[in-house]
Scaffold this motif. Structure first.
Motif: not given
Length: 245
Positions: A115-140
């Motif tokens: 098994v390959l198991a991963m935990i990664e950033p998730g773009m939910s309706p609530a989190s995507y604006p944070f990742y997109r506009y406030l986080h230092q890494e890009p989210a597209d």
């Protein structure tokens, strides 16, 4: 030098923030419970601290760091076919230049049933604006996950698109294409995590709004939330892929 400075900053945050350590210990538990018994490969282990929980894990990273077993590129793993029972990754896939090609390489070094198991950033309706506009890494979310993230090669190992895991594993059309290209792997499990504790921790930043003494309780409450709520509010995506025979 810049990469080493960031690693030093992350190490400082790890030591200074008990809330962060509690959250990551919970992530490590989830990852290790998802893989079967046997040899474990920890990819991106330079700042992951998984060895504190699983000392026998083989830990690799592309950036040299104390405690690693090997320095190598995840796209070209220096291990024989079928060697590992499990591969665990925490915040790695969205940094890889060719994530779908990596999945083929991961399938190669996994034994059948591995098994390959991963935990990664998730773009939910609530989190995507944070990742997109406030986080230092890009989210597209408009990116093509089948094209190289950096057509001319990565300029920095920390370059990324945080939306890649969501595109690959939460869009049925995209996953169908991934499964066609990598038939050795089947999607065993996908779920949303980290509604409040992780974002309030500040991650590896120098601030924290989640008291350490409340963190374990917050994590239990998050686990008790219905799936639809975690899918709407979650900041993390947990994915487990199984190597077929």
């Amino acid at each position: 030098m810049k990469e080493l400075e960031r690693q030093a900053d992350h190490q400082h945050a790890w030591q200074a923030k008990p809330t962060l350590r509690i959250i990551y210990q919970d992530y490590h538990r989830r990852l290790l419970e998802a893989v079967p018994p046997g040899p474990i490969l920890d990819i991106g282990g330079g700042i992951g601290h998984l060895k504190e929980t699983r000392p026998d894990a083989v830990s690799i990273d592309i950036i040299p760091c104390a405690g690693l077993d090997a320095v190598c590129d995840a796209h070209h793993l220096p291990f024989r076919d079928g060697h590992f029972a499990g591969i665990v990754m925490l915040d790695v896939l969205h940094h890889l230049n060719r994530p779908t090609e990596f999945l083929k390489e991961a399938a190669r070094v996994l034994r059948p049933g591995g098994v390959l198991a991963m935990i990664e950033p998730g773009m939910s309706p609530a989190s995507y604006p944070f990742y997109r506009y406030l986080h230092q890494e890009p989210a597209d979310l408009g990116a093509d996950p089948f094209r190289p993230l950096f057509p001319d090669g990565p300029k920095d190992p920390f370059d990324s698109n945080q939306a890649i895991p969501t595109l690959l594993f939460s869009r049925s059309r995209v996953w169908a294409e991934v499964a066609k290209n990598t038939p050795e792997l089947k999607l065993k499990r996908s779920e949303w995590l980290s509604v409040a504790a992780f974002p309030l921790s500040g991650g590896f930043k120098n601030w924290c709004l989640m008291p350490a003494q409340l963190t374990r309780t917050a994590l239990r409450i998050e686990d008790a939330l219905p799936e639809w709520m975690r899918k709407f509010l979650g900041f993390r995506l947990f994915v487990a892929l199984e190597r077929t025979a």
